[in-house]
Design an enzyme around this catalytic site. Structure first.
Site, mmCIF file in Angstrom:
data_model
loop_
_atom_site.group_PDB
_atom_site.id
_atom_site.type_symbol
_atom_site.label_atom_id
_atom_site.label_comp_id
_atom_site.label_asym_id
_atom_site.label_seq_id
_atom_site.Cartn_x
_atom_site.Cartn_y
_atom_site.Cartn_z
ATOM 1 N N GLY A 290 0.609 -1.469 -0.130
ATOM 2 C CA GLY A 290 -0.135 0.040 0.046
ATOM 3 C C GLY A 290 0.956 1.080 -0.026
ATOM 4 C CD GLN B 190 3.239 5.665 2.533
ATOM 5 O OE1 GLN B 190 2.224 5.155 2.240
ATOM 6 N NE2 GLN B 190 4.298 5.161 3.154
ATOM 7 C CB CYS C 2 4.955 2.112 7.245
ATOM 8 S SG CYS C 2 4.638 3.676 6.294
ATOM 9 C CG LEU C 3 6.502 0.948 1.252
ATOM 10 C CD1 LEU C 3 6.167 1.432 -0.254
ATOM 11 C CD2 LEU C 3 7.749 0.163 1.021
ATOM 12 C CG HIS D 239 -0.601 1.196 7.145
ATOM 13 N ND1 HIS D 239 0.402 0.501 7.954
ATOM 14 C CD2 HIS D 239 -0.064 2.006 6.204
ATOM 15 C CE1 HIS D 239 1.717 1.061 7.710
ATOM 16 N NE2 HIS D 239 1.429 2.233 6.665
ATOM 17 C CD GLU D 240 -1.326 2.337 2.826
ATOM 18 O OE1 GLU D 240 -0.748 3.546 2.609
ATOM 19 O OE2 GLU D 240 -0.415 1.526 2.974
ATOM 20 C CG HIS E 73 0.016 6.713 5.569
ATOM 21 N ND1 HIS E 73 1.182 7.098 5.934
ATOM 22 C CD2 HIS E 73 0.391 5.350 5.307
ATOM 23 C CE1 HIS E 73 2.123 6.166 6.129
ATOM 24 N NE2 HIS E 73 1.700 5.232 5.697
HETATM 25 NI NI NI Z 1 2.508 3.169 5.497
#
Ligand code: NI
Length: 155
Positions: free
Chosen positions: A46, A51, A88-89, A130-131, A134
């Site tokens: 995701g 991000q 998480c990226l 999670h997304e 963000h």
């Molecule tokens: Ni993330």
């Protein structure tokens, strides 16, 4: 294919409340395509627009069943709970245990600004939570139970 730079923890973009999308134009489509490319290249499941430094309410998800694009996503129902490892990226090399609903129902707009409903369990439910978080400036690290752990990275 265009890759965008993934912002990492400490970047102010990751702590902002993102703006609703009011129209999908060519730039929006390019952004979504780039987000998907960037997510796949980074081996993520995701990615949210902040991000990559864009403060708009757009997320992309692929838990292995193909790409899902959600514009202005809203979680409308949750059920159950699951506790498991999450990463998480934007927090490279780390992971931690987070409890999330095991079932999530959400609504969002697609790239034609049409509303759709999506239901997910397990990993998809986790990814949606999670997304969407963000987009309100929240990272999973706020929810980690116990220690944030280093992930093996032997590349
Ligand atoms: Ni993330």
């Amino acid at each position: 294919m265009a890759l965008r730079t993934i912002r990492t923890i400490g970047d102010p973009c990751l702590n902002k409340v993102c703006k609703e999308v009011t129209e999908v134009n060519d730039r929006t489509i390019t952004l979504i395509d780039d987000m998907l490319d960037t997510m796949y290249e980074a081996d993520g499941v995701g990615l949210a627009a902040p991000q990559v430094g864009v403060l708009k309410r757009i997320v992309v998800i692929d838990v292995g069943d193909g790409p899902i694009v959600m514009i202005n996503p809203e979680i409308i129902e949750t059920g159950g709970s699951q506790t498991g490892s999450e990463g998480c990226l934007s927090v490279p090399g780390k992971a931690g245990n987070v409890t999330r609903p095991n079932y999530v129902k959400a609504k969002a707009l697609n790239e034609d600004m049409e509303e759709f409903i999506i239901e997910g369990e397990e990993l998809l439910a986790r990814a949606i939570c999670h997304e969407v978080a963000h987009l309100d400036g929240h990272l999973y690290t706020e929810l980690v139970e116990g220690e944030l752990m280093n992930t093996k990275n032997e590349d």
